[in-house]
Design a protein around this motif. Structure first.
Motif, mmCIF file in Angstrom:
data_model
loop_
_atom_site.group_PDB
_atom_site.id
_atom_site.type_symbol
_atom_site.label_atom_id
_atom_site.label_comp_id
_atom_site.label_asym_id
_atom_site.label_seq_id
_atom_site.Cartn_x
_atom_site.Cartn_y
_atom_site.Cartn_z
ATOM 1 N N LEU A 166 0.985 -10.697 12.517
ATOM 2 C CA LEU A 166 0.766 -12.104 12.176
ATOM 3 C C LEU A 166 1.989 -12.739 11.544
ATOM 4 C CD1 LEU A 166 -2.839 -12.006 10.669
ATOM 5 C CD2 LEU A 166 -2.143 -12.789 12.948
ATOM 6 N N THR A 167 2.912 -11.934 11.032
ATOM 7 C CA THR A 167 4.110 -12.479 10.399
ATOM 8 C C THR A 167 5.229 -12.710 11.416
ATOM 9 O OG1 THR A 167 5.127 -10.344 9.876
ATOM 10 C CG2 THR A 167 3.547 -11.229 8.287
ATOM 11 N N ALA A 197 3.029 -14.795 3.608
ATOM 12 C CA ALA A 197 2.193 -15.140 2.449
ATOM 13 C C ALA A 197 0.722 -15.149 2.841
ATOM 14 C CB ALA A 197 2.613 -16.495 1.880
ATOM 15 N N ILE A 198 0.420 -15.710 3.997
ATOM 16 C CA ILE A 198 -0.963 -15.719 4.483
ATOM 17 C C ILE A 198 -1.439 -14.289 4.727
ATOM 18 C CG2 ILE A 198 -2.449 -16.403 6.413
ATOM 19 C CD1 ILE A 198 -0.561 -18.921 6.638
ATOM 20 N N ALA A 199 -0.597 -13.478 5.356
ATOM 21 C CA ALA A 199 -0.961 -12.083 5.631
ATOM 22 C C ALA A 199 -1.205 -11.306 4.336
ATOM 23 C CB ALA A 199 0.125 -11.405 6.467
ATOM 24 N N CYS A 200 -0.411 -11.578 3.302
ATOM 25 C CA CYS A 200 -0.592 -10.898 2.010
ATOM 26 C C CYS A 200 -1.929 -11.276 1.368
ATOM 27 C CB CYS A 200 0.557 -11.215 1.061
ATOM 28 S SG CYS A 200 2.072 -10.324 1.445
ATOM 29 N N ALA A 217 -4.805 -8.554 0.567
ATOM 30 C CA ALA A 217 -5.404 -8.367 -0.754
ATOM 31 C C ALA A 217 -6.926 -8.426 -0.674
ATOM 32 C CB ALA A 217 -4.874 -9.421 -1.726
ATOM 33 N N ALA A 218 -7.446 -9.371 0.093
ATOM 34 C CA ALA A 218 -8.901 -9.488 0.239
ATOM 35 C C ALA A 218 -9.474 -8.281 0.979
ATOM 36 C CB ALA A 218 -9.251 -10.779 0.977
ATOM 37 N N PHE A 234 -3.293 -1.041 0.220
ATOM 38 C CA PHE A 234 -2.458 -2.191 -0.110
ATOM 39 C C PHE A 234 -0.974 -1.870 0.071
ATOM 40 C CE2 PHE A 234 -0.111 -5.063 -2.890
ATOM 41 C CZ PHE A 234 -0.573 -6.287 -2.416
ATOM 42 N N ALA A 235 -0.542 -0.715 -0.409
ATOM 43 C CA ALA A 235 0.872 -0.331 -0.293
ATOM 44 C C ALA A 235 1.290 -0.198 1.170
ATOM 45 C CB ALA A 235 1.137 0.968 -1.050
ATOM 46 N N LEU A 236 0.435 0.413 1.997
ATOM 47 C CA LEU A 236 0.769 0.543 3.423
ATOM 48 C C LEU A 236 0.808 -0.820 4.106
ATOM 49 C CD1 LEU A 236 -1.228 3.728 4.457
ATOM 50 C CD2 LEU A 236 1.264 3.414 4.561
ATOM 51 N N GLY A 237 -0.162 -1.680 3.812
ATOM 52 C CA GLY A 237 -0.162 -3.017 4.399
ATOM 53 C C GLY A 237 1.051 -3.822 3.974
#
Length: 144
Positions: A5-6, A41-44, A48-49, A63-66
């Motif tokens: 998505l980025t 930013a959107i992907a982050c 997180a969600a 979270f770390a892998l993403g």
């Protein structure tokens, strides 16, 4: 799954535009980077969600892998920029940096008993190094 998505084709389009008009490479890269930052930013936020839905024992590793994949896409972005500038040598050096660092940190953390979170942190370390190295090399390339 969020890292694509980025990109959304920005990197390939940007590489093509830079190769066609190298004198406008700095402007093209700036526009591409702005778009990429917005998408990241959107992907982050989605990451997180999504991590909150995972079991407690794997939330941090997820979270770390993403985050590693999202940050790693910036290293790829800078690599594509260098390809457009006909500097494949810099792209190759960035790729080598990321891979060697990921393996080295991964082996070290695994040997220290970190398990899944160690693998995640190794990928994150490699991704951060690639993105930071790409940014620094690009600034140096564009700054006379």
């Amino acid at each position: 799954m969020l890292a694509p998505l980025t990109d959304l084709g920005v990197q390939l389009t940007m590489t093509q535009q830079i190769a066609r008009a190298p004198r406008r490479a700095q402007v093209t890269t700036g526009v591409g980077l702005s778009l990429k930052l917005t998408l990241a930013a959107i992907a982050c936020l989605v990451l997180a969600a999504a991590c909150r839905t995972r079991p407690d024992d794997v939330q941090a590793a997820t979270f770390a892998l993403g985050l590693a994949m999202i940050i790693g896409s910036f290293g790829e972005f800078f690599g594509y920029t260098f390809r457009g500038l006909q500097r494949v040598d810099i792209d190759a050096a960035l790729t080598l940096l990321v891979r060697v660092l990921t393996v080295a940190v991964g082996l070290w953390l695994l040997s220290e008993g970190f398990g899944l979170i160690g693998i995640a942190l190794a990928y994150l370390a490699g991704s951060v190094a690639g993105a930071a190295g790409g940014w620094l090399w690009l600034r140096r390339f564009f700054t006379p």
